[in-house]
Design a protein around this motif. Structure first.
Motif, PDB file in Angstrom:
ATOM      1  N   LYS A 203      -2.455   8.314  -3.094  1.00  5.15           N
ATOM      2  CA  LYS A 203      -1.898   8.556  -4.430  1.00  5.15           C
ATOM      3  C   LYS A 203      -2.473   9.857  -5.007  1.00  5.15           C
ATOM      4  O   LYS A 203      -1.738  10.687  -5.541  1.00  5.15           O
ATOM      5  CB  LYS A 203      -2.269   7.363  -5.313  1.00  5.15           C
ATOM      6  N   ASN A 204      -3.774  10.040  -4.835  1.00  7.99           N
ATOM      7  CA  ASN A 204      -4.422  11.209  -5.436  1.00  7.99           C
ATOM      8  C   ASN A 204      -4.035  12.526  -4.768  1.00  7.99           C
ATOM      9  O   ASN A 204      -4.069  13.567  -5.409  1.00  7.99           O
ATOM     10  CB  ASN A 204      -5.949  11.043  -5.415  1.00  7.99           C
ATOM     11  N   VAL A 205      -3.656  12.484  -3.492  1.00 10.59           N
ATOM     12  CA  VAL A 205      -3.241  13.747  -2.866  1.00 10.59           C
ATOM     13  C   VAL A 205      -1.785  14.084  -3.180  1.00 10.59           C
ATOM     14  O   VAL A 205      -1.272  15.109  -2.743  1.00 10.59           O
ATOM     15  CB  VAL A 205      -3.433  13.795  -1.319  1.00 10.59           C
ATOM     16  N   GLY A 206      -1.113  13.231  -3.913  1.00  9.92           N
ATOM     17  CA  GLY A 206       0.252  13.557  -4.316  1.00  9.92           C
ATOM     18  C   GLY A 206       1.320  12.754  -3.606  1.00  9.92           C
ATOM     19  O   GLY A 206       2.503  13.095  -3.663  1.00  9.92           O
ATOM     20  N   GLY A 207       0.926  11.667  -2.954  1.00 11.79           N
ATOM     21  CA  GLY A 207       1.919  10.832  -2.269  1.00 11.79           C
ATOM     22  C   GLY A 207       2.556   9.833  -3.210  1.00 11.79           C
ATOM     23  O   GLY A 207       1.946   9.410  -4.202  1.00 11.79           O
ATOM     24  N   ASP A 208       3.786   9.471  -2.888  1.00 16.60           N
ATOM     25  CA  ASP A 208       4.463   8.381  -3.603  1.00 16.60           C
ATOM     26  C   ASP A 208       4.588   7.149  -2.711  1.00 16.60           C
ATOM     27  O   ASP A 208       4.584   6.026  -3.206  1.00 16.60           O
ATOM     28  CB  ASP A 208       5.856   8.838  -4.059  1.00 16.60           C
ATOM     29  N   VAL A 209       4.753   7.389  -1.410  1.00  9.48           N
ATOM     30  CA  VAL A 209       4.781   6.286  -0.440  1.00  9.48           C
ATOM     31  C   VAL A 209       3.992   6.725   0.793  1.00  9.48           C
ATOM     32  O   VAL A 209       3.734   7.916   0.993  1.00  9.48           O
ATOM     33  CB  VAL A 209       6.217   5.894  -0.012  1.00  9.48           C
ATOM     34  N   VAL A 210       3.653   5.724   1.616  1.00  8.58           N
ATOM     35  CA  VAL A 210       2.924   6.013   2.858  1.00  8.58           C
ATOM     36  C   VAL A 210       3.561   5.229   4.001  1.00  8.58           C
ATOM     37  O   VAL A 210       3.977   4.090   3.818  1.00  8.58           O
ATOM     38  CB  VAL A 210       1.417   5.682   2.713  1.00  8.58           C
ATOM     39  N   GLY A 211       3.647   5.879   5.159  1.00  5.50           N
ATOM     40  CA  GLY A 211       4.246   5.199   6.303  1.00  5.50           C
ATOM     41  C   GLY A 211       3.783   5.805   7.624  1.00  5.50           C
ATOM     42  O   GLY A 211       3.091   6.826   7.646  1.00  5.50           O
ATOM     43  N   MET A 212       4.216   5.143   8.698  1.00  2.51           N
ATOM     44  CA  MET A 212       3.678   5.479  10.030  1.00  2.51           C
ATOM     45  C   MET A 212       4.690   6.195  10.930  1.00  2.51           C
ATOM     46  O   MET A 212       4.555   6.166  12.153  1.00  2.51           O
ATOM     47  CB  MET A 212       3.204   4.197  10.725  1.00  2.51           C
ATOM     48  N   SER A 213       5.699   6.818  10.341  1.00  2.00           N
ATOM     49  CA  SER A 213       6.708   7.498  11.184  1.00  2.00           C
ATOM     50  C   SER A 213       7.166   8.785  10.492  1.00  2.00           C
ATOM     51  O   SER A 213       6.447   9.348   9.683  1.00  2.00           O
ATOM     52  CB  SER A 213       7.910   6.564  11.394  1.00  2.00           C
ATOM     53  N   THR A 214       8.333   9.257  10.852  1.00  6.38           N
ATOM     54  CA  THR A 214       9.139  10.252  10.129  1.00  6.38           C
ATOM     55  C   THR A 214       8.599  11.681  10.119  1.00  6.38           C
ATOM     56  O   THR A 214       9.348  12.628  10.364  1.00  6.38           O
ATOM     57  CB  THR A 214       9.411   9.762   8.677  1.00  6.38           C
ATOM     58  N   VAL A 215       7.280  11.867   9.845  1.00  8.48           N
ATOM     59  CA  VAL A 215       6.771  13.234   9.699  1.00  8.48           C
ATOM     60  C   VAL A 215       6.897  14.011  11.009  1.00  8.48           C
ATOM     61  O   VAL A 215       7.405  15.142  11.034  1.00  8.48           O
ATOM     62  CB  VAL A 215       5.307  13.215   9.200  1.00  8.48           C
ATOM     63  N   GLN A 216       6.488  13.399  12.112  1.00 10.43           N
ATOM     64  CA  GLN A 216       6.556  14.109  13.389  1.00 10.43           C
ATOM     65  C   GLN A 216       8.017  14.380  13.771  1.00 10.43           C
ATOM     66  O   GLN A 216       8.347  15.464  14.263  1.00 10.43           O
ATOM     67  CB  GLN A 216       5.860  13.284  14.482  1.00 10.43           C
ATOM     68  N   GLU A 217       8.882  13.406  13.507  1.00 15.19           N
ATOM     69  CA  GLU A 217      10.305  13.591  13.831  1.00 15.19           C
ATOM     70  C   GLU A 217      10.897  14.736  13.010  1.00 15.19           C
ATOM     71  O   GLU A 217      11.651  15.567  13.524  1.00 15.19           O
ATOM     72  CB  GLU A 217      11.080  12.303  13.528  1.00 15.19           C
ATOM     73  N   THR A 218      10.547  14.770  11.736  1.00 17.08           N
ATOM     74  CA  THR A 218      11.080  15.829  10.865  1.00 17.08           C
ATOM     75  C   THR A 218      10.598  17.197  11.330  1.00 17.08           C
ATOM     76  O   THR A 218      11.381  18.155  11.390  1.00 17.08           O
ATOM     77  CB  THR A 218      10.665  15.569   9.406  1.00 17.08           C
ATOM     78  N   ILE A 219       9.325  17.300  11.662  1.00 16.97           N
ATOM     79  CA  ILE A 219       8.784  18.591  12.109  1.00 16.97           C
ATOM     80  C   ILE A 219       9.538  19.066  13.357  1.00 16.97           C
ATOM     81  O   ILE A 219       9.982  20.219  13.435  1.00 16.97           O
ATOM     82  CB  ILE A 219       7.268  18.477  12.389  1.00 16.97           C
TER      83      ILE A 219
END
Ligand code: HPA
Length: 274
Positions: A203-219
């Protein structure tokens, strides 16, 4: 050609040999979100285990099938189930299917996932359009020799999620009276859910949700020139001061409950962009 490019090409050629036509849009269905595929008139469907070089999905709630079919009048690829780093695959294996889809001609990638909410205004069952992401120590899938045939060494990430898709999705949501948030997805490796201190950090780093996928796929998708749209279903809340225990079953149940709205949004978006 590098071994990776050879394998990607072999896999793409194998799939191409099985289908009569291809599609310019692909959808990846996250945990508990597989029902969208029921809306699809499938021309072709194949288990991941029968696709050369594909990893095999091991997580409950992920079926592990690639489908080509028609959704809302448009041809789409659908990946029913994805690969996660926590299953033991390398970051390169996690994004292998994305690159295959690119070689098959896909330009638009629509991702869905189940995620934990850390924004105090979010409730279980809410939908969030991902407008940006933060990787919290997930391995960047582009580490290693760059494949110039796929993309540049240092890809720009100022707009990983296409603003044109975000605007369209917001209009679709508004005209169907679907409440959607727009926020930042923090990607973690899992498989543990977060500690109380970690949810606070996210939350403090600016997140609204957290999850275990998606980022690598998007990159990987941005690297090879795709436009990405991604949406999270908030399946649990990372507010654990009063001993809030999170289970995979609860995540799946909340994802299932939100599925009809997500399905509607995705199929309307496909109609506009595919
Ligand atoms: N944390 C990480 N990943 C998740 C969560 C969560 O709370 N919920 C669903 N996927």
């Amino acid at each position: 050609m590098s071994e990776l490019m050879t394998q990607l090409q072999e896999t793409a050629n194998f799939i191409k040999s099985k289908v009569k036509e291809v599609a310019n849009t692909a959808i990846i269905l996250g945990s508990g979100l597989g029902n969208l595929s029921k809306e699809i008139q499938a021309d072709f469907s194949i288990p991941y285990s029968e696709i050369p070089h594909f990893p095999i999905s091991t997580v409950e709630g992920h079926k592990g099938r690639l489908i080509l079919g028609t959704l809302n009048g448009k041809k789409v690829w659908v990946m029913e189930g994805r690969f996660h780093f926590y299953e033991g695959y390398s970051a390169e294996q996690v994004v292998f299917p994305i690159r295959v889809l690119r070689l098959l001609g896909v330009q638009n990638l629509l991702l869905s996932n189940a995620a934990g909410g850390v924004n105090a205004n979010y409730a279980v069952g809410d939908l969030m359009i991902i407008k940006d992401h933060i990787s919290l120590f997930t391995i960047n899938p582009l580490v290693g020799k760059n494949e110039t045939a796929l993309g540049t060494r240092f890809p720009d990430m100022s707009e990983p999620y296409a603003s044109s898709f975000i605007e369209k999705a917001k209009q679709i949501a508004a005209s169907n009276s679907i409440k959607v948030h727009e926020g930042v997805y923090v990607g973690v490796t899992g498989p543990t859910f977060e500690t109380r201190a970690e949810y606070r950090l996210i939350k403090n780093v600016g997140g609204d949700v957290v999850g275990m996928s998606t980022v690598q796929e998007t990159i990987a998708a941005v690297h090879c020139g795709m436009k990405v749209f991604a949406m999270s279903v908030v399946t649990d809340l990372g507010i654990r001061e009063d001993l809030n225990v999170i289970t995979h079953e609860e995540v799946l149940a909340a994802a299932h409950a939100a599925e009809p709205l997500l399905t509607l949004l995705f199929s309307e978006l496909v109609k506009e962009i595919a």
